[in-house]
Design an enzyme around this catalytic site. Structure first.
Site, mmCIF file in Angstrom:
data_model
loop_
_atom_site.group_PDB
_atom_site.id
_atom_site.type_symbol
_atom_site.label_atom_id
_atom_site.label_comp_id
_atom_site.label_asym_id
_atom_site.label_seq_id
_atom_site.Cartn_x
_atom_site.Cartn_y
_atom_site.Cartn_z
ATOM 1 N N ARG A 131 39.645 -24.986 -54.516
ATOM 2 C CA ARG A 131 38.716 -23.859 -54.381
ATOM 3 C C ARG A 131 39.446 -22.578 -54.004
ATOM 4 O O ARG A 131 38.990 -21.480 -54.323
ATOM 5 C CB ARG A 131 37.629 -24.209 -53.364
ATOM 6 C CG ARG A 131 38.087 -24.403 -51.943
ATOM 7 C CD ARG A 131 37.100 -25.177 -51.099
ATOM 8 N NE ARG A 131 37.025 -26.573 -51.506
ATOM 9 C CZ ARG A 131 36.230 -27.478 -50.969
ATOM 10 N NH1 ARG A 131 35.422 -27.129 -49.965
ATOM 11 N NH2 ARG A 131 36.219 -28.721 -51.400
ATOM 12 N N LYS A 154 47.567 -36.742 -48.197
ATOM 13 C CA LYS A 154 46.821 -37.900 -48.689
ATOM 14 C C LYS A 154 47.576 -39.167 -48.295
ATOM 15 O O LYS A 154 48.780 -39.283 -48.549
ATOM 16 C CB LYS A 154 46.675 -37.834 -50.212
ATOM 17 C CG LYS A 154 45.816 -36.683 -50.711
ATOM 18 C CD LYS A 154 45.735 -36.689 -52.231
ATOM 19 C CE LYS A 154 44.948 -35.492 -52.751
ATOM 20 N NZ LYS A 154 43.514 -35.604 -52.476
#
Length: 511
Positions: free
Chosen positions: A346, A271
């Site tokens: 996920r 990020k």
């Protein structure tokens, strides 16, 4: 861990002689609707002198009332067709903040009833909103032991709401602490220890898996995310297993997978441009599930069994980090090509769900859920609302709509999204080397159907896809994305909301 306690007050004399209560907070949509003549006349007289009374939160000196303080917290725009019960919570927050600032330590809350069905849970929502407003971060409470002077609120009601609301609040407080605490104080290790302390002596069975070899074997996707953190002992991953079994014949069973990414750097797909700020709250899903279990341990509902697994990992950067293009075989024996290491949640959930899937196959009336701060897309799509994405079995059974009804009543609104064939097309590995692709290589917020298609991945990677409507053993699964609703206020450092603990508790108990 001391949470706000709600005390039922049925004697109206408490409004006048105090009985230990040091302020009266009145949450009302109309001064004229206040049932107690003395209070109503006092408020109306004040409004005749100061037009702000009844329009903004006001503190009135009121000799003869509890503590000599009357706080009028008006519910605004109650006649608006598009408002919901959250306006009562907003008024209550303003009222309790004023009481706290005035020095009150034991206020009495009076919520004026409305005849409208959409406001039927106004008392409950107002009380819980007060506790939400009073919450202070764990780090501050540990450093400043006197930073939360209000630990008890009287709730004027003819019903016995106090016990239930106190139980919900103790779960919400646990969830807020787990979600909102910085990533060293609430590392995976400390998160699991905090849970062990919270459930000590309770109705909850707890097991913590801390063996790295066992985690690597049984939770391969989760361990892939955690791989770079394993070199740092204090950042080691954990899986926390929680189980509650109510008395009597079990008629329904619930399985929850909670995403607990302690800190999300994005991994190798790092990020950038300040994107890491606030990523210590990426454990909000696991926190909410832990809070749910805490409330159940207090309320002890009969006839239900609830099982949860919390995946606690740090998505670190380093020479051993997993990378995009890798293929990792999930616990359900599904070959997963990594599309982006910043789509790590996920992966954690898929292994948890695979274990829960196996257990659900022999359970009574099972329902499976994942709870996660999963995507930026859900925020882009729905703003501050929770989203639920169901498989075909859950949709057929109306689970999402039922949960949405409870969430609306308890001021935790949910939007229902549909899982469609395009979502499964998005997870096809173009090379054919893997059975599924975990994600595309762009931000979810700019990806079409960015919060829906991860549910398709979860179904495939966990093995739940084989339990659809036309299978021999259909299993209902609902994915709950709380990325937009897990925190209120400042986008990075605001207060955790513990959504959707209240909604899930009441859905489980009431059906």
């Amino acid at each position: 861990m001391k949470s706000v306690n709600f005390v039922n007050v049925k004697d109206e004399n408490a409004i006048f002689d105090g009985q230990g209560w040091d302020a009266l907070i009145v949450v009302t949509h109309s001064l004229k609707e206040i049932a107690f003549d003395e209070v109503r006349l006092f408020a109306e007289h004040a409004a005749s002198v100061d037009k702000r009374v009844g329009k903004t939160t006001s503190l009135l000196l009121a000799p003869g009332l509890a503590g000599g303080k009357l706080i009028i917290a008006p519910v605004l725009a109650a006649e608006d067709d598009y408002q919901d019960v959250r306006i009562y919570g907003e008024a209550a927050k303003a009222g309790i903040n004023m009481a706290n600032a005035s020095g009150s330590t034991r206020p009495l809350l009076l919520v004026v009833d409305s005849s409208e069905a959409r406001f039927s849970f106004a008392k409950d929502v107002s009380a819980l909103a007060c506790a939400q407003a009073l919450w202070q971060p764990l780090e501050k409470r540990e450093a400043e032991t006197d930073c939360v002077p209000i630990h008890e609120i009287g709730l004027f009601t003819l019903n016995d709401l106090g016990k239930k609301l106190s139980a919900i609040e103790v779960g919400k407080q646990l969830a807020r602490d787990l979600c909102g605490t910085e990533p060293e104080r609430m590392s995976a290790i400390h998160f699991s220890e905090y849970c062990q302390l919270a459930f000590e002596g309770s109705e909850i069975d707890i097991e913590v898996i801390d063996n790295i070899d066992l985690l690597t074997q049984d939770y391969p996707l989760l361990s892939g995310v955690a791989r770079s953190s394993i070199a740092v002992p204090r950042h080691h991953p954990r899986v926390v297993k929680l189980a509650y079994c109510g008395e009597g014949e079990i008629t329904r069973t619930f399985f929850f997978a909670g995403k607990g990414v302690i800190y999300d750097t994005g991994g190798a797909d790092i990020k950038v441009a300040g994107g890491m700020a606030g990523m210590s709250r990426d454990k909000g899903g696991a926190a909410a599930v832990a809070g749910l279990m805490k409330t159940l341990s207090v309320l002890k509902p009969k006839g239900v069994r609830v099982v949860a697994q919390l995946g606690l990992v740090r998505n670190s950067i380093g020479s051993d980090a997993f990378v995009t293009d890798e293929i990792i075989t999930s616990h359900a024996n599904c070959r997963v090509r990594i599309g982006n290491t910043d789509a790590e949640g996920r992966l954690v959930l898929a292994d948890l769900l695979s274990h829960l899937r196996i257990e659900a196959q022999c359970a009574i009336a099972p329902e499976l859920y994942s709870v996660a701060t999963l995507t930026g897309h859900v925020v882009r799509c729905y703003g501050g609302y929770t989203a639920i994405v169901e498989n075909s079995v859950a949709k057929k059974e109306g689970i999402g709509l039922n949960l949405q009804k409870h969430a609306q009543q308890w001021a935790e609104p949910i939007e229902c999204s549909s899982l469609r064939r395009e979502d499964f097309q998005k997870i096809v590995d173009p090379s054919g080397a893997a059975q599924v692709l975990s994600s595309n290589n762009g931000p979810s917020a700019t990806t079409a159907r960015g919060h829906q298609y991860p549910a398709a991945f979860l179904l495939k990677a966990s093995g739940l896809f084989e339990h659809g409507v036309n299978s021999e053993l259909p299993l209902p699964f609902s994915h709950i994305d709380i990325a937009g609703s897990a925190v209120e206020g400042h986008p990075h450092y605001g207060s955790p909301t513990a959504c959707p603990v209240a909604s899930l508790v009441n859905y489980i108990i009431e059906g």
